[in-house]
Design a protein around this motif. Structure first.
Motif, short mmCIF file in Angstrom:
data_model
loop_
_atom_site.label_atom_id
_atom_site.label_comp_id
_atom_site.label_asym_id
_atom_site.label_seq_id
_atom_site.Cartn_x
_atom_site.Cartn_y
_atom_site.Cartn_z
N ALA A 74 0.83 -1.21 0.00
CA ALA A 74 0.00 0.00 0.00
C ALA A 74 0.86 1.25 0.00
O ALA A 74 2.00 1.24 0.49
CB ALA A 74 -0.90 0.00 1.23
N GLY A 75 0.32 2.32 -0.52
CA GLY A 75 1.03 3.59 -0.53
C GLY A 75 1.18 4.14 0.88
O GLY A 75 0.33 3.92 1.75
N ALA A 76 2.27 4.87 1.10
CA ALA A 76 2.54 5.47 2.40
C ALA A 76 2.07 6.93 2.46
O ALA A 76 1.93 7.49 3.55
CB ALA A 76 4.04 5.39 2.70
N TRP A 77 1.83 7.53 1.31
CA TRP A 77 1.38 8.92 1.21
C TRP A 77 0.21 8.99 0.24
O TRP A 77 0.16 8.25 -0.74
CB TRP A 77 2.52 9.82 0.70
N GLY A 78 -0.72 9.90 0.52
CA GLY A 78 -1.85 10.12 -0.36
C GLY A 78 -1.70 11.43 -1.08
O GLY A 78 -0.90 12.29 -0.69
N ALA A 134 6.40 11.27 -4.51
CA ALA A 134 5.39 12.31 -4.65
C ALA A 134 6.01 13.62 -5.12
O ALA A 134 5.49 14.27 -6.03
CB ALA A 134 4.66 12.52 -3.32
N ILE A 135 7.14 13.97 -4.55
CA ILE A 135 7.83 15.20 -4.93
C ILE A 135 8.33 15.11 -6.37
O ILE A 135 8.15 16.03 -7.17
CB ILE A 135 9.00 15.49 -3.95
N ALA A 136 8.92 13.97 -6.73
CA ALA A 136 9.44 13.77 -8.09
C ALA A 136 8.31 13.84 -9.12
O ALA A 136 8.52 14.28 -10.25
CB ALA A 136 10.16 12.44 -8.19
#
Length: 88
Positions: A23-27, A65-67
């Motif tokens: 699962a993703g760690a950030w939304g 997410a930043i990239a």
């Protein structure tokens, strides 16, 4: 009989979706290109209201997410947001 493994749809550093066993760690919010914690009060309110769900995305980690061009959420990541705002 074993249940099929669950897969999750995440975005990669280029913003392309891919399937992951983890699962993703950030939304994130695709329309605003904002990322934040999965327990962000602002995101949870938006999800509860129903209008946010179809634009919700997930990332394996913050660097991805930043990239992908997303900025930190001002509500759940205020320090990161301030840094982002002063360096843009």
């Amino acid at each position: 009989m074993t249940a099929p493994a669950r897969t999750y749809l995440l975005l990669d550093a280029a913003g392309r979706p891919y399937r992951s066993d983890t699962a993703g760690a950030w939304g994130g919010y695709r329309r605003g290109r904002i990322y934040g914690r999965l327990d962000c009060p602002s995101a949870l309110r938006a999800v509860a209201a129903g209008g946010y769900v179809k634009y919700r995305v997930f990332f394996a980690d913050e660097a991805t997410a930043i990239a992908a061009g997303y900025r930190p959420c001002a509500v759940c990541c205020p320090d990161r947001y301030r840094t982002w705002k002063t360096t843009r």
